[in-house]
Write an enzyme that holds these catalytic residues in place. Structure first.
Site, PDB file in Angstrom:
ATOM      1  N   GLU A  60       0.995  -0.938  -0.305  1.00 15.49           N
ATOM      2  CA  GLU A  60       0.020  -0.101  -0.020  1.00 15.49           C
ATOM      3  C   GLU A  60       0.891   1.430   0.133  1.00 15.49           C
ATOM      4  O   GLU A  60       0.506   2.234  -0.591  1.00 15.49           O
ATOM      5  CB  GLU A  60      -0.866   0.124   1.300  1.00 15.49           C
ATOM      6  CG  GLU A  60      -1.790  -1.206   1.342  1.00 15.49           C
ATOM      7  CD  GLU A  60      -1.328  -2.394   2.004  1.00 15.49           C
ATOM      8  OE1 GLU A  60      -0.058  -2.592   1.875  1.00 15.49           O
ATOM      9  OE2 GLU A  60      -2.061  -2.906   3.010  1.00 15.49           O
ATOM     10  N   GLU A 305      12.492 -32.529  -0.012  1.00 19.62           N
ATOM     11  CA  GLU A 305      13.234 -32.824  -0.891  1.00 19.62           C
ATOM     12  C   GLU A 305      13.854 -34.546  -0.017  1.00 19.62           C
ATOM     13  O   GLU A 305      15.090 -34.188   0.073  1.00 19.62           O
ATOM     14  CB  GLU A 305      14.278 -32.189  -1.469  1.00 19.62           C
ATOM     15  CG  GLU A 305      13.531 -31.269  -2.622  1.00 19.62           C
ATOM     16  CD  GLU A 305      14.477 -30.547  -3.402  1.00 19.62           C
ATOM     17  OE1 GLU A 305      15.203 -31.364  -4.394  1.00 19.62           O
ATOM     18  OE2 GLU A 305      14.713 -29.373  -3.393  1.00 19.62           O
TER      19      GLU A 305
HETATM   20  N1  LIG Z   1      13.619 -39.140  -6.337  1.00 23.74           N
HETATM   21  C1  LIG Z   1      13.709 -38.405  -5.611  1.00 23.74           C
HETATM   22  O1  LIG Z   1      13.074 -37.446  -5.597  1.00 23.74           O
HETATM   23  C2  LIG Z   1      14.491 -38.509  -4.149  1.00 23.74           C
HETATM   24  C3  LIG Z   1      14.778 -37.500  -3.549  1.00 23.74           C
HETATM   25  C4  LIG Z   1      15.514 -37.505  -2.265  1.00 23.74           C
HETATM   26  C5  LIG Z   1      16.174 -38.750  -2.196  1.00 23.74           C
HETATM   27  N2  LIG Z   1      16.079 -39.829  -3.041  1.00 23.74           N
HETATM   28  C6  LIG Z   1      16.580 -41.061  -2.798  1.00 23.74           C
HETATM   29  O2  LIG Z   1      16.367 -41.350  -1.589  1.00 23.74           O
HETATM   30  C7  LIG Z   1      17.362 -42.179  -0.898  1.00 23.74           C
HETATM   31  C8  LIG Z   1      17.188 -41.935   0.430  1.00 23.74           C
HETATM   32  O3  LIG Z   1      15.842 -41.841   0.828  1.00 23.74           O
HETATM   33  P1  LIG Z   1      15.708 -42.138   2.407  1.00 23.74           P
HETATM   34  O4  LIG Z   1      14.288 -41.660   2.811  1.00 23.74           O
HETATM   35  O5  LIG Z   1      16.019 -43.361   2.858  1.00 23.74           O
HETATM   36  O6  LIG Z   1      16.709 -41.087   3.182  1.00 23.74           O
HETATM   37  P2  LIG Z   1      16.391 -39.620   3.565  1.00 23.74           P
HETATM   38  O7  LIG Z   1      15.655 -38.856   2.720  1.00 23.74           O
HETATM   39  O8  LIG Z   1      17.916 -39.107   3.924  1.00 23.74           O
HETATM   40  O9  LIG Z   1      15.727 -39.928   5.004  1.00 23.74           O
HETATM   41  C9  LIG Z   1      16.146 -40.424   5.838  1.00 23.74           C
HETATM   42  C10 LIG Z   1      16.388 -39.608   7.348  1.00 23.74           C
HETATM   43  O10 LIG Z   1      15.163 -39.560   7.661  1.00 23.74           O
HETATM   44  C11 LIG Z   1      15.081 -40.034   8.951  1.00 23.74           C
HETATM   45  N3  LIG Z   1      13.853 -40.596   9.304  1.00 23.74           N
HETATM   46  C12 LIG Z   1      13.385 -41.844   8.750  1.00 23.74           C
HETATM   47  N4  LIG Z   1      12.155 -42.027   9.149  1.00 23.74           N
HETATM   48  C13 LIG Z   1      11.760 -41.179   9.814  1.00 23.74           C
HETATM   49  C14 LIG Z   1      10.670 -40.963  10.776  1.00 23.74           C
HETATM   50  N5  LIG Z   1       9.612 -41.712  10.743  1.00 23.74           N
HETATM   51  N6  LIG Z   1      10.639 -40.020  11.317  1.00 23.74           N
HETATM   52  C15 LIG Z   1      11.531 -39.105  11.554  1.00 23.74           C
HETATM   53  N7  LIG Z   1      12.803 -39.071  10.834  1.00 23.74           N
HETATM   54  C16 LIG Z   1      12.783 -40.273   9.883  1.00 23.74           C
HETATM   55  C17 LIG Z   1      16.304 -40.907   9.381  1.00 23.74           C
HETATM   56  O11 LIG Z   1      16.479 -40.930  10.447  1.00 23.74           O
HETATM   57  P3  LIG Z   1      17.727 -41.817  11.082  1.00 23.74           P
HETATM   58  O12 LIG Z   1      19.022 -41.058  10.921  1.00 23.74           O
HETATM   59  O13 LIG Z   1      17.519 -41.660  12.644  1.00 23.74           O
HETATM   60  O14 LIG Z   1      17.585 -43.225  10.516  1.00 23.74           O
HETATM   61  C18 LIG Z   1      17.359 -40.199   8.473  1.00 23.74           C
HETATM   62  O15 LIG Z   1      18.034 -39.179   9.040  1.00 23.74           O
HETATM   63  C19 LIG Z   1      18.630 -41.992  -1.477  1.00 23.74           C
HETATM   64  O16 LIG Z   1      18.962 -43.136  -2.524  1.00 23.74           O
HETATM   65  C20 LIG Z   1      18.221 -40.837  -2.557  1.00 23.74           C
HETATM   66  O17 LIG Z   1      19.177 -40.792  -3.901  1.00 23.74           O
HETATM   67  C21 LIG Z   1      15.337 -39.765  -4.121  1.00 23.74           C
END
Ligand SMILES: NC(=O)c1ccc[n+]([C@@H]2O[C@H](COP(=O)([O-])OP(=O)(O)OC[C@H]3O[C@@H](n4cnc5c(N)ncnc54)[C@H](OP(=O)(O)O)[C@@H]3O)[C@@H](O)[C@H]2O)c1
Length: 377
Positions: A60, A305
């Site tokens: 504004e 992400e």
């Molecule tokens: N295609 C896509 O869009 C995309 C995007 C991003 C990543 N990726 C791929 O995804 C893979 C990793 O995926 P990710 O999900 O295993 O890893 P992430 O995205 O890094 O998530 C894992 C993290 O989340 C925490 N976590 C898991 N479950 C949880 C819950 N219920 N509450 C709170 N925190 C929680 C874990 O804790 P802790 O440390 O205690 O275990 C860890 O720190 C990689 O291979 C990557 O390349 C793909």
């Protein structure tokens, strides 16, 4: 006061222009809302303005400065109810009164408890005709993060995922770069730039060397909007339940970050990034508590992400407001990782989503979907 159909059409026309101006603040206004203003006298626009960033004049004020004496007897169109309180800047309602406006049209009331109807009331008390709810749907869409924070004390959570046509997001090894093409990655850069926070998890950072920065040359914006976006980068938040990511990881080298964890912060982190200890009952970071803390710090929009585990956790806990799913024309095969780690046994348990938009992005497709019912608050 009832208005003629002709006036209602004009009101919508000028409000559409005010919304267009407000969108200039897409990358910069948070924690404030995006707001635009148009001042019209005798069928002519005599002043325009939009809010650029916190601490700077509201829309504004810019429009009144542009209008000068022409504001007297004019109509102001504002995408959000003018403020009535002394924040970092004086109340806009007073500025409109002092400038001698005859009528003020707002797209919507401000849900900020410090305003909430008092701005329009102040104008009416000064004898200015007011009107609200003009293109309100568009105005709410423009500020869904600010509104979610004001109305529910939580940020708007947008989950971005890139997947293959067979719904896979990474190879079994964790390799996931790149599923989609440059146009989709550029769209993701813009999603990052508009967010107050970009959030990921430890395994994504460890597997991909992810930095989650906004890169000027990948935004695909004109010079003015690139400069605006780069002037206000989002805070990067890492969920690392057990502090597994070393401080020399590219993620930490790329700039300031906040870490959410469950464990006591080790000495090695003492001079590192700020750490929030938010343990949940299940031994993992309490995602809702983290979101409440981020909202309390003025975070309007969070872009998640992450991979299937963390994105799945947000989804299962009903914390997602919107999914942005980029789909590439490739198969990653049955050993690759799913979109969300979310085991479901029966069709009746399948969560419903409303697909609100599908559009081509380069050679890929972008699907926008919102959970039905909406995210829990
Ligand atoms: N295609 C896509 O869009 C995309 C995007 C991003 C990543 N990726 C791929 O995804 C893979 C990793 O995926 P990710 O999900 O295993 O890893 P992430 O995205 O890094 O998530 C894992 C993290 O989340 C925490 N976590 C898991 N479950 C949880 C819950 N219920 N509450 C709170 N925190 C929680 C874990 O804790 P802790 O440390 O205690 O275990 C860890 O720190 C990689 O291979 C990557 O390349 C793909």
């Amino acid at each position: 006061m009832t208005i003629s159909t002709e006036q209602a059409v004009l009101d919508a026309h000028y409000m559409a222009r005010a919304l267009e101006l407000a969108r200039n603040g897409h990358y910069t206004t948070h924690p404030n809302p995006r707001v635009g203003c148009v001042i019209v006298r005798d069928g002519q626009i005599v002043g325009e303005g939009w809010h650029v960033r916190t601490g700077e004049p509201h829309a504004e004020v810019h429009a009144l400065r542009a209008a000068g004496e022409n504001a007297r007897g004019a109509t102001a169109y504002v995408t959000l109810e003018p403020c009535s309180h002394h924040g970092r800047t004086p109340p806009c309602a007073d500025a409109l009164v002092n400038a001698g406006l005859a009528r003020v049209v707002a797209a919507m009331q401000d849900p900020n408890p410090a305003v909430a109807g008092r701005g329009l009331q102040r104008l009416e008390q000064a004898g200015i005709a007011t009107q609200s709810s003009v293109l309100e749907g568009e105005a709410r869409k423009l500020n869904e993060g600010f509104l979610k924070r004001m109305e529910h004390g939580l940020p708007f959570v947008r989950v971005k995922l890139a997947m293959s046509l067979d719904g896979r997001t990474a190879m079994a090894s964790g390799e996931s770069q790149w599923i989609t093409g440059p146009a989709a990655r550029s769209a993701v850069q813009r999603l990052r730039a508009q967010a107050s926070v970009v959030l990921t998890g430890a395994d994504t950072v460890l597997a991909d060397g992810a930095r989650l920065t906004v890169r000027a040359d990948e935004l695909g914006l004109d010079a003015e909007h690139t400069a605006l976006a780069m002037s206000r980068p989002p805070l990067r938040v890492l969920i690392d339940g057990r502090l597994r990511v070393p401080l020399d990881a590219p993620f930490f080298k790329a700039g300031p970050a906040l870490v959410a964890t469950c464990v006591a912060v080790e000495e090695q982190y003492a001079n590192g990034p700020e750490c929030l200890i938010v343990p949940g009952d299940d031994g993992q970071v309490d995602l809702r508590k983290l979101l409440v803390e981020l909202a309390a710090r003025g975070v309007n929009e969070v872009l998640v992400e992450a991979g299937p585990r963390l994105a799945g956790a947000f989804a299962q806990q009903g914390l997602v407001d919107e999914y942005q799913i980029f789909i590439a024309g490739k198969f990653l095969g049955s050993s690759a990782r799913p979109l969300l780690d979310w085991p479901l046994a029966q069709m009746k348990d399948a969560p419903e989503l409303k697909i609100t938009e599908i559009r081509a992005v380069g050679d890929d497709w972008r699907v926008t979907a919102i959970p039905v019912p909406a995210a829990s608050v």
